[in-house]
Design a protein around this motif. Structure first.
Motif, PDB file in Angstrom:
ATOM      1  N   ASN A  31       0.841  -1.199   0.000  1.00 61.11           N
ATOM      2  CA  ASN A  31       0.000   0.000   0.000  1.00 61.11           C
ATOM      3  C   ASN A  31       0.874   1.245   0.000  1.00 61.11           C
ATOM      4  OD1 ASN A  31      -2.973   0.897   0.638  1.00 61.11           O
ATOM      5  ND2 ASN A  31      -1.640   2.196   1.869  1.00 61.11           N
ATOM      6  N   ILE A  32       0.578   2.168  -0.907  1.00 58.25           N
ATOM      7  CA  ILE A  32       1.318   3.436  -0.885  1.00 58.25           C
ATOM      8  C   ILE A  32       0.332   4.587  -0.752  1.00 58.25           C
ATOM      9  CG2 ILE A  32       2.858   4.993  -2.145  1.00 58.25           C
ATOM     10  CD1 ILE A  32       4.324   2.718  -3.177  1.00 58.25           C
ATOM     11  N   MET A  33       0.555   5.367   0.280  1.00 56.85           N
ATOM     12  CA  MET A  33      -0.313   6.507   0.517  1.00 56.85           C
ATOM     13  C   MET A  33       0.477   7.789   0.282  1.00 56.85           C
ATOM     14  SD  MET A  33      -2.661   7.191   3.888  1.00 56.85           S
ATOM     15  CE  MET A  33      -3.715   5.767   3.614  1.00 56.85           C
ATOM     16  N   TYR A  34      -0.040   8.637  -0.577  1.00 55.99           N
ATOM     17  CA  TYR A  34       0.608   9.925  -0.838  1.00 55.99           C
ATOM     18  C   TYR A  34      -0.115  11.012  -0.040  1.00 55.99           C
ATOM     19  CZ  TYR A  34       3.178   7.782  -4.702  1.00 55.99           C
ATOM     20  OH  TYR A  34       4.005   6.998  -5.451  1.00 55.99           O
ATOM     21  N   ASP A  35       0.687  11.907   0.502  1.00 60.42           N
ATOM     22  CA  ASP A  35       0.142  12.973   1.332  1.00 60.42           C
ATOM     23  C   ASP A  35      -0.372  14.102   0.445  1.00 60.42           C
ATOM     24  OD1 ASP A  35      -0.482  14.663   3.361  1.00 60.42           O
ATOM     25  OD2 ASP A  35       1.555  14.910   4.129  1.00 60.42           O
ATOM     26  N   VAL A  36      -1.374  13.793  -0.362  1.00 60.53           N
ATOM     27  CA  VAL A  36      -1.963  14.819  -1.220  1.00 60.53           C
ATOM     28  C   VAL A  36      -3.436  14.474  -1.448  1.00 60.53           C
ATOM     29  CG1 VAL A  36      -1.164  13.621  -3.318  1.00 60.53           C
ATOM     30  CG2 VAL A  36      -1.848  16.016  -3.444  1.00 60.53           C
ATOM     31  N   GLY A  37      -4.266  15.491  -1.358  1.00 60.76           N
ATOM     32  CA  GLY A  37      -5.694  15.288  -1.579  1.00 60.76           C
ATOM     33  C   GLY A  37      -6.282  16.511  -2.241  1.00 60.76           C
ATOM     34  N   SER A  38      -7.599  16.556  -2.320  1.00 64.02           N
ATOM     35  CA  SER A  38      -8.203  17.685  -3.034  1.00 64.02           C
ATOM     36  C   SER A  38      -8.018  18.999  -2.273  1.00 64.02           C
ATOM     37  CB  SER A  38      -9.679  17.412  -3.309  1.00 64.02           C
ATOM     38  OG  SER A  38     -10.383  17.193  -2.117  1.00 64.02           O
ATOM     39  N   PHE A  80      -7.869   5.194  -4.189  1.00 57.87           N
ATOM     40  CA  PHE A  80      -8.922   6.166  -3.904  1.00 57.87           C
ATOM     41  C   PHE A  80      -8.307   7.500  -3.502  1.00 57.87           C
ATOM     42  CE2 PHE A  80      -8.293   3.751   0.037  1.00 57.87           C
ATOM     43  CZ  PHE A  80      -8.075   4.768   0.962  1.00 57.87           C
ATOM     44  N   THR A  81      -9.076   8.539  -3.700  1.00 55.87           N
ATOM     45  CA  THR A  81      -8.630   9.887  -3.355  1.00 55.87           C
ATOM     46  C   THR A  81      -9.637  10.489  -2.393  1.00 55.87           C
ATOM     47  OG1 THR A  81      -7.878  10.075  -5.619  1.00 55.87           O
ATOM     48  CG2 THR A  81      -7.916  12.092  -4.347  1.00 55.87           C
ATOM     49  N   SER A  82      -9.146  11.203  -1.397  1.00 52.09           N
ATOM     50  CA  SER A  82     -10.065  11.917  -0.513  1.00 52.09           C
ATOM     51  C   SER A  82      -9.630  13.371  -0.467  1.00 52.09           C
ATOM     52  CB  SER A  82     -10.047  11.303   0.885  1.00 52.09           C
ATOM     53  OG  SER A  82      -8.854  11.650   1.540  1.00 52.09           O
ATOM     54  N   THR A  83     -10.240  14.145   0.401  1.00 54.38           N
ATOM     55  CA  THR A  83      -9.825  15.544   0.523  1.00 54.38           C
ATOM     56  C   THR A  83      -8.387  15.635   1.038  1.00 54.38           C
ATOM     57  OG1 THR A  83     -10.919  15.485   2.664  1.00 54.38           O
ATOM     58  CG2 THR A  83     -12.114  16.551   0.871  1.00 54.38           C
ATOM     59  N   ASP A  84      -7.948  14.621   1.809  1.00 52.49           N
ATOM     60  CA  ASP A  84      -6.630  14.686   2.438  1.00 52.49           C
ATOM     61  C   ASP A  84      -5.546  13.821   1.797  1.00 52.49           C
ATOM     62  OD1 ASP A  84      -7.676  16.389   4.391  1.00 52.49           O
ATOM     63  OD2 ASP A  84      -8.217  14.744   5.710  1.00 52.49           O
ATOM     64  N   ILE A  85      -5.915  12.661   1.276  1.00 51.08           N
ATOM     65  CA  ILE A  85      -4.900  11.706   0.832  1.00 51.08           C
ATOM     66  C   ILE A  85      -5.243  11.062  -0.513  1.00 51.08           C
ATOM     67  CG2 ILE A  85      -4.130  11.015   3.141  1.00 51.08           C
ATOM     68  CD1 ILE A  85      -6.039   8.476   2.599  1.00 51.08           C
ATOM     69  N   THR A  86      -4.223  10.438  -1.113  1.00 47.35           N
ATOM     70  CA  THR A  86      -4.452   9.587  -2.278  1.00 47.35           C
ATOM     71  C   THR A  86      -3.775   8.259  -1.985  1.00 47.35           C
ATOM     72  OG1 THR A  86      -4.238  11.589  -3.601  1.00 47.35           O
ATOM     73  CG2 THR A  86      -4.383   9.514  -4.803  1.00 47.35           C
ATOM     74  N   ASN A  87      -4.524   7.167  -2.116  1.00 50.87           N
ATOM     75  CA  ASN A  87      -4.002   5.872  -1.690  1.00 50.87           C
ATOM     76  C   ASN A  87      -4.074   4.834  -2.811  1.00 50.87           C
ATOM     77  OD1 ASN A  87      -3.008   4.280   0.622  1.00 50.87           O
ATOM     78  ND2 ASN A  87      -4.821   3.045   0.178  1.00 50.87           N
ATOM     79  N   TYR A  88      -2.981   4.072  -2.950  1.00 49.38           N
ATOM     80  CA  TYR A  88      -2.892   3.043  -3.997  1.00 49.38           C
ATOM     81  C   TYR A  88      -2.565   1.721  -3.331  1.00 49.38           C
ATOM     82  CZ  TYR A  88      -2.433   7.138  -6.948  1.00 49.38           C
ATOM     83  OH  TYR A  88      -2.658   8.332  -7.583  1.00 49.38           O
TER      84      TYR A  88
END
Lengths: 414, 424
Positions: A31-38, A80-88
């Motif tokens: 799992n890779i979570m990037y610290d970027v969201g909308s 998935f993408t949320s207001t805070d994060i993007t996760n793969y």
């Protein structure tokens, strides 16, 4: 309660790695979570973080197709993408784990941007916009509530974006700049879960991810939402069969000490069949056909919301009055001990059930590491245990007031 | 220097272990299938009944009876029941499919003794109190109005009716008037004929303790069991046709294409499962590649087989921009035609085989998922042979065989087509 054990290390380029060992499954998860969201988007180019998530599947510098090599290794993936994060995430047989390292590292290294991919994903996202938000009854409620409640903070738009136009206007230059800024090792957390060893994962991470250029940690300077001074209200008419009401109140963010109290307050009011709203406003008085209360779980100060569909023949005035009567009760009387114990038990049980598969555990670890420390996945529950009924009464007294509210009346047309 | 253009070596899945449930028989002979697995201290207990929507003579009765079981018993009101379960963070859930109904309890292990009694009570003693029935029907009727605004919902209704016939137990669907025809009397009758004393079997999964079966025996092993009559549901041949349902103002149209086939027990089932995966069963499928990734007509499109008690069907389903509806339908038929005309290239087939095996592996991650898998087999009286035969068949399938299947089962004249939305 089941504790989630893990070990951590960090690569020189800043990529944080967490390893969670579970010997009971033949599957592994990367799992890779990037610290970027909308919330990181330009107000004039919204929907970008999510559009970008789609582009991440368009092939990378050395691997023209992302999906086929994964599928042939028996793997599955999504994002998935949320207001805070993007996760793969990828799940695959543990023996084939290196395929996941290969794929994820290459798209962190460099994407293969093509005009065709951008053009197609723009229309796919526009169809998603239509399918999930425009062509569904009440589908645009949050597209209306967010800008009503937030005057300044980027939570004023939903992850899908403000409008189709922003997505249509996305250009290749914008896409590349977004990638260069946010998709760097320093801005990501990787979790590997399954029947794996720390040393094995360290070697794989060194081999595939260490060569990627560090990049800068993005400094976030988001505008702060000013304190709301007076009640806000919006009425719209739509072709829906039943009127609906949404009332949102500003509350704290996920990392605030008050968050657990807010969450429990929403559970007492509107989570499950024994909740106050369901028992009194659906079952006893039949004012609503359904009604619930919930928090969004966003990192910056966010919203506490009550949302319901009115029964036929009930006026909006009657329904609003009934909701405010319930709020008044929360503000004047402490919740019963047994009610508080119930919602705490529910939180504990939800937590236990949600961690039954390695994917959810991996996502939980990544998210908490992003918040500062993966160990919080195990200690979060203690914050809930500590909440007292006085804490909840104080929150309600102070914040569940008309001046802090935004009301969306979603009326049936004609 | 690392060469990133070379795929790291990977292995092919050639076997997948399926945990066998332990079978117990309670004092009254009721079988219990127990899947003991997992890391978390949780338990799921499922009571399975032959009481699906196709079982009831009257529409809505099976689902209303199922939902209202938890809304009051001879001993406790709906509120008291809800509090009794919620207090322990447990969860009662009733589910109804075409053929079966189930009543499930999810609970933390430490609270099983506090919650299993409530499960037994709502199973055996629901009162279907008049006011609760009325509230439920009113609420469902209004929820249906909301659903009727969704093209996908309208499409699913029209599709079932086109496959099986409007009055058929699998083809019928409720309308607003049907809610007015349901009475308390119907629910009491249904419960006594299909639920009470008629548990088919119990499925329990999670971390079982030494006393789990004992508790089940106390609660469910003492009553006298009554016979469950399972009549076959005849399938009548229906002339396939293309149907458009207008929904003015729709931004997207729903498309559903398919046909009646057969269920899991048929010798061609797995072959057709593979074929429908190639067509639309995964992200890299032909329909996704063509209609989403190449043309951008849709957010998603899928194809799959649905297995019912005595039959089954193929369903291809999507929602596309209203303006591209006709083009999308054409492309779907082009892709089906290709399956009949050209053999599937070996590399594509290999990818689908591995993908399917990987997703079977993933579908067994966790005790509840393993018990769900068993439910799909137990429904047909099948055992783990079927699971291992599925793996073998996936590994041994050939392009020639798939082309034969496509020619046997995917002739355009046999396919039903339903669209909902703007006029096309």
């Amino acid at each position: 309660m089941g504790r989630i054990d893990f070990e951590k290390f960090t690569l020189d380029n800043g990529l944080k790695d967490i390893v969670h060992k579970d010997t009971s499954t033949p599957l592994a998860c990367l799992n890779i979570m990037y610290d970027v969201g909308s919330r990181d988007e330009d107000p004039n180019r919204t929907g970008f973080a999510h559009l970008f998530e789609h582009l991440m599947f368009g092939g990378s510098a050395n691997i023209p197709s992302y999906d086929s090599p994964l599928q042939i290794a028996g793997g599955q993936n999504n994002a998935f993408t949320s207001t805070d994060i993007t996760n793969y995430y990828i799940t695959l047989p543990v023996e084939n784990l290196e395929t996941a390292f290969w794929l994820e590292s290459d798209r962190m290294l460099n994407l293969a941007f093509t005009d065709k991919s951008l053009e197609v994903q723009r229309s796919v996202v526009i169809e998603e916009f239509r399918q999930r938000y425009l062509n569904q009854p009440y589908g645009d409620a949050w597209l209306l509530m967010r800008p009503l409640a937030f005057s300044t903070h980027p939570y004023q738009w939903a992850t899908i974006g403000k409008e189709e136009k922003h997505i249509e206007e996305a250009t290749m230059d914008m896409v590349k700049a977004f990638y260069a800024k946010h998709y760097r090792p320093k801005n990501a957390v990787m979790v590997v879960a399954g029947n794996v060893e720390l040393e094995q994962i360290r070697l794989l991470a060194e081999k595939w991810f260490a060569p990627i250029v560090k990049g800068e940690k993005v400094e976030r300077k988001l505008p702060k939402e000013p304190t709301q001074k007076k009640a806000k209200r919006l009425e719209v008419e739509r072709p829906v069969p039943l009127d609906a009401i949404y009332i949102s109140f500003h509350m704290c963010g996920k990392e605030d000490a008050d968050y657990a109290g807010w969450d429990l307050l929403s559970d007492v009011l509107g989570h499950g069949d024994s909740s106050r709203l369901h028992q009194r406003l659906v079952k006893e008085n039949r004012i609503f056909t359904s009604i619930s209360a919930f928090v969004m779980g966003e990192r910056d100060p966010s919203l506490f919301t009550i949302a319901g569909h009115l029964s036929q023949g009930i006026t909006v005035e009657e329904a609003e009055k009934a909701i405010w009567a319930e709020i008044e009760l929360l503000r004047t009387e402490s919740v019963a001990d047994i009610e508080l114990e119930k919602v705490k038990n529910q939180v504990e049980s939800t937590h236990e059930f949600s961690e039954m598969n390695i994917l959810n555990r991996a996502i939980g670890l990544a998210y908490h590491e992003l918040l500062g420390d993966a160990e919080m996945v195990n200690t979060e529950i203690d914050n809930y245990r500590k909440v007292t009924k006085t804490d909840m009464l104080n929150l309600a007294k102070q914040h569940l007031v008309p001046t802090n509210s935004s009301t969306l009346i979603y009326k049936r047309q004609g | 220097m690392l060469n990133r253009s070379i795929t790291p070596p990977f292995g092919k899945i050639t076997s997948i272990h399926l945990i066998e449930p332990t079978v117990y028989h309670l004092d009254n002979g009721l079988p219990v299938f127990a899947v003991s697995a997992g890391t978390q201290e949780v338990l799921k207990i499922e009571l399975i009944f032959h009481a699906g929507t196709a079982t009831a003579d009257k529409k809505l009765v099976a689902s209303a009876s199922s939902k209202l079981q938890t809304e009051g018993t001879t001993k406790r009101t709906a509120m008291e029941l809800a509090e009794a379960v919620d207090f322990y963070g447990a969860h009662l859930q009733s589910e109804v499919t075409h053929d079966e109904a189930s009543l499930d309890l999810y609970t933390l292990n430490k609270h099983v003794d506090n919650t299993i009694g409530t499960l037994a009570e709502v199973y055996s003693d629901p009162v279907f109190e008049e006011r609760e029935v009325e509230t439920y029907l009113l609420k469902s009727k209004q929820e249906m109005l909301v659903n009727e605004e969704k093209v996908s919902y309208l499409g699913a209704k029209a599709f079932s009716a086109s496959l099986f016939g409007k009055e058929h137990p699998y083809g019928r669907s409720a309308n607003q008037q049907d809610y007015d025809a349901v009475s308390r009397h119907d629910l009491v009758g249904f419960h006594s004929s299909f639920i009470k004393s008629r548990i088919k079997y119990i499925l329990v999964s999670g971390k079982l303790s030494s006393t789990t079966i004992q508790s089940l025996n106390q609660q469910f092993g003492q009553e006298k069991r009554l016979a469950v009559s399972e009549n076959a549901i005849p399938i009548n041949a229906i002339e396939p046709m293309a149907l458009h349902v207008e929904k003015p103002g729709a931004v997207q149209n729903s498309i559903k294409i398919g046909r009646v086939l057969f269920n899991r027990t048929h010798s061609d089932f797995v072959g057709m499962q593979i074929l429908s995966t190639v067509l639309g069963g995964y992200f890299g499928s032909r329909l996704m590649t063509n209609i989403r990734e190449d043309k951008g007509y849709t957010y998603g499109i899928g194809a799959g087989l649905v297995s019912l008690k005595d039959t089954g069907y193929l369903s291809i389903s999507t929602e596309v921009g209203a303006d591209t509806c006709e083009a999308a339908v054409n492309e779907i038929f082009i892709e089906i035609e290709r399956l009949r005309k050209e053999p599937i290239p070996i590399h594509e087939l290999e990818l689908v085989q591995n993908y399917m095996l990987g997703s079977i592996l993933k579908s067994l991650d966790g005790p509840f998922q393993i018990s769900d898998k068993w439910k799909t087999y137990l429904r047909y009286g099948l055992g783990s042979d079927s699971h291992y035969s599925l793996i073998r068949q996936i590994l041994n399938i050939t392009p020639e065989r798939l082309r034969e299947l496509a020619n046997t089962y995917l002739q355009r004249k046999d396919l039903v087509q339903v669209t909902v939305g703007k006029p096309i």
